[in-house]
Scaffold this active site. Structure first.
Site, PDB file in Angstrom:
ATOM      1  CE1 TYR A  72      -3.502  -2.638   0.630  1.00 49.23           C
ATOM      2  CE2 TYR A  72      -4.631  -0.594   1.160  1.00 49.23           C
ATOM      3  CZ  TYR A  72      -4.664  -1.934   0.836  1.00 49.23           C
ATOM      4  OH  TYR A  72      -5.871  -2.552   0.721  1.00 49.23           O
ATOM      5  CE  LYS A 113       1.411 -17.846  -2.694  1.00 46.44           C
ATOM      6  NZ  LYS A 113       0.574 -19.070  -2.732  1.00 46.44           N
ATOM      7  CG  ASP A 148      -2.493 -20.509  -1.211  1.00 48.60           C
ATOM      8  OD1 ASP A 148      -1.960 -20.504  -0.075  1.00 48.60           O
ATOM      9  OD2 ASP A 148      -2.014 -21.137  -2.172  1.00 48.60           O
ATOM     10  CG  ASP A 151      -8.106  -4.592   1.623  1.00 51.76           C
ATOM     11  OD1 ASP A 151      -9.025  -4.057   2.253  1.00 51.76           O
ATOM     12  OD2 ASP A 151      -8.052  -4.624   0.372  1.00 51.76           O
ATOM     13  CG  ASP A 202     -13.713  -6.818   2.287  1.00 47.38           C
ATOM     14  OD1 ASP A 202     -13.411  -6.076   3.238  1.00 47.38           O
ATOM     15  OD2 ASP A 202     -14.192  -6.398   1.213  1.00 47.38           O
TER      16      ASP A 202
HETATM   17  C1  IPM Z   1     -10.395  -0.939   3.936  1.00 46.83           C
HETATM   18  C2  IPM Z   1     -10.586  -0.350   2.579  1.00 46.83           C
HETATM   19  C3  IPM Z   1      -9.396   0.526   2.261  1.00 46.83           C
HETATM   20  C4  IPM Z   1      -8.159  -0.350   2.296  1.00 46.83           C
HETATM   21  C5  IPM Z   1      -9.480   1.281   0.944  1.00 46.83           C
HETATM   22  C6  IPM Z   1     -10.768   2.014   0.775  1.00 46.83           C
HETATM   23  C7  IPM Z   1      -8.297   2.215   0.778  1.00 46.83           C
HETATM   24  O1  IPM Z   1     -10.776  -1.340   1.628  1.00 46.83           O
HETATM   25  O2  IPM Z   1     -10.300  -0.160   4.908  1.00 46.83           O
HETATM   26  O3  IPM Z   1     -10.350  -2.156   4.042  1.00 46.83           O
HETATM   27  O4  IPM Z   1      -7.863  -1.046   1.320  1.00 46.83           O
HETATM   28  O5  IPM Z   1      -7.467  -0.332   3.314  1.00 46.83           O
HETATM   29 MN    MN Z   2     -10.908  -3.348   2.466  1.00 48.18          MN
END
Ligand code: IPM
Ligand code: MN
Length: 358
Positions: A142, A191, A223, A247, A251
């Site tokens: 990042y 990884k 993975d 990240d 999710d």
């Molecule tokens: C998160 C979001 C952010 C990230 C984006 C919007 C920059 O996806 O907070 O998970 O990737 O960190």
């Molecule tokens: Mn995210």
């Protein structure tokens, strides 16, 4: 005591859910005798519209002058076509970096009342799960060198990942310390079969784990981890991983709870100042319609009380109020599942949580 919080409402449903969290905090202040002082600052698309910048200098200064930061959400279709460094999302990376918030805590737990909302099969989730993802937040790909150059096939773009021992150690320590307060199991995800940064990550984590003999430690390739999360989520307690893997996996972890509208997060650095925000985004499709679920933001405010202000009893009071309201069947549209009740809006959900705090 007085506690100063910067409010970054942001875009979409951001303003509504921040207003909800403020209402809850004000009730807590009244009940427990604290004074919470809120100062709003611009961020994201709202800041672009006003100032041309996603993260104005004044916002950074304001946050640095506060004891904590509460963030709604940023972004929306209106700003999607702006170049990378002018996008609302850039503000998030900027504020994390400026405040030195390298530890991102993303709890993914299954709320018993909402089990039916998980997309996983009943036999997989029946025992519940409670995972704490500890994501490195200010390093890795990042923040690495990036750009365009001439490559073998003509013009190409590149991003680079770099991690120092120092950065790995400090996030590792955060994870082991958190594990000590939970069920004492850490899974480090990397990884290492391909990436040099992951090999250094793994080596450093192994060395660190020797200082925590009371914590059970293991490594998992990313993975495999993605697969294990849906095969048997309860095997995980604390997960520690890099910025990008964190990240993606956070999710996935939040989705299997079936209630992304319920999940809070905290971003911390070396001191007590932190930034607290819901895991979900700005949901522009339902913005301003009183349909948003405020619970993730309200639970983020509870994390703020616990981690930045050391107010554990007050944090627990909020969490109990949320549990109570859910157990009596109150649902916003996103957590309706197969329940037969009619959904309530953001304001009504907030009012019921505030009432439960009485
Ligand atoms: C998160 C979001 C952010 C990230 C984006 C919007 C920059 O996806 O907070 O998970 O990737 O960190
Ligand atoms: Mn995210």
């Amino acid at each position: 005591m007085e506690y100063r919080t910067a409010l970054l409402k942001g875009d979409g449903i951001g303003p509504e859910i921040i207003d909800s969290a403020v209402a809850v905090l004000e009730k807590v202040g009244e009940k427990f005798g604290h004074r919470f002082i809120f100062t709003p600052y611009l961020i994201g698309g709202a800041a672009i519209d006003e100032t041309g910048e996603p993260l104005p200098e004044e916002t950074v200064k304001g946050c640095l002058a506060c004891d904590s930061v509460l963030l709604g959400a940023v972004g929306g279709p209106k700003w999607d076509d702006l170049p990378g460094n002018k996008r609302p999302e850039k503000a998030l990376l900027g504020i994390r970096y400026a405040l030195g918030l390298y530890t991102n805590l993303r709890p993914a737990k299954l709320f018993p009342a909402l089990k039916g909302a998980s997309p996983l099969r009943e036999d997989i989730v029946s025992a519940g799960f409670d995972i704490m993802i500890v994501r490195e937040l200010t390093g890795g790909i990042y923040f690495g060198e990036r750009g365009y150059r001439q490559g073998k096939f003509g013009e190409e773009a590149y991003d680079t990942e770099a991690y120092s021992v120092t950065e790995i150690e400090r996030i590792g320590k955060a994870a082991f310390e958190i594990a000590r307060k939970r069920s004492k199991r850490v899974t480090s995800i990397d990884k290492a079969n391909v990436l040099e940064t992951s090999r250094l990550w793994r080596k450093t984590m192994h060395r660190l784990s020797e200082q925590y003999p009371d914590v059970e430690y293991r490594d998992l390739l990313v993975d495999n981890a993605a697969m294990q999360l849906v095969r048997d989520p309860k095997q995980f307690d604390v997960i520690v991983t890099s910025n990008m893997f964190g990240d993606i996996l956070s999710d996935e972890a939040s989705q299997i709870t079936g209630s992304i509208g319920m999940l809070a997060s905290a971003s911390l650095g070396d001191g007590t100042r932190g930034m607290y925000e819901p895991i979900h985004g700005s949901a522009p499709d339902i913005a301003g319609q009183d349909k948003a679920n405020p619970i993730a933001t309200i639970l983020s405010a509870a994390m703020m009380l616990r981690y930045s202000f050391g107010l554990s009893a007050e944090a627990a009071a909020i969490e109990n109020a949320v549990d109570h309201v859910l157990s009596t069947g109150s649902r916003t549209a996103d957590i309706l599942g197969s329940s037969a009740v009619s959904p309530i809006g953001c304001r009504e959900m907030t009012a019921r949580i505030v009432a439960a705090l009485e």
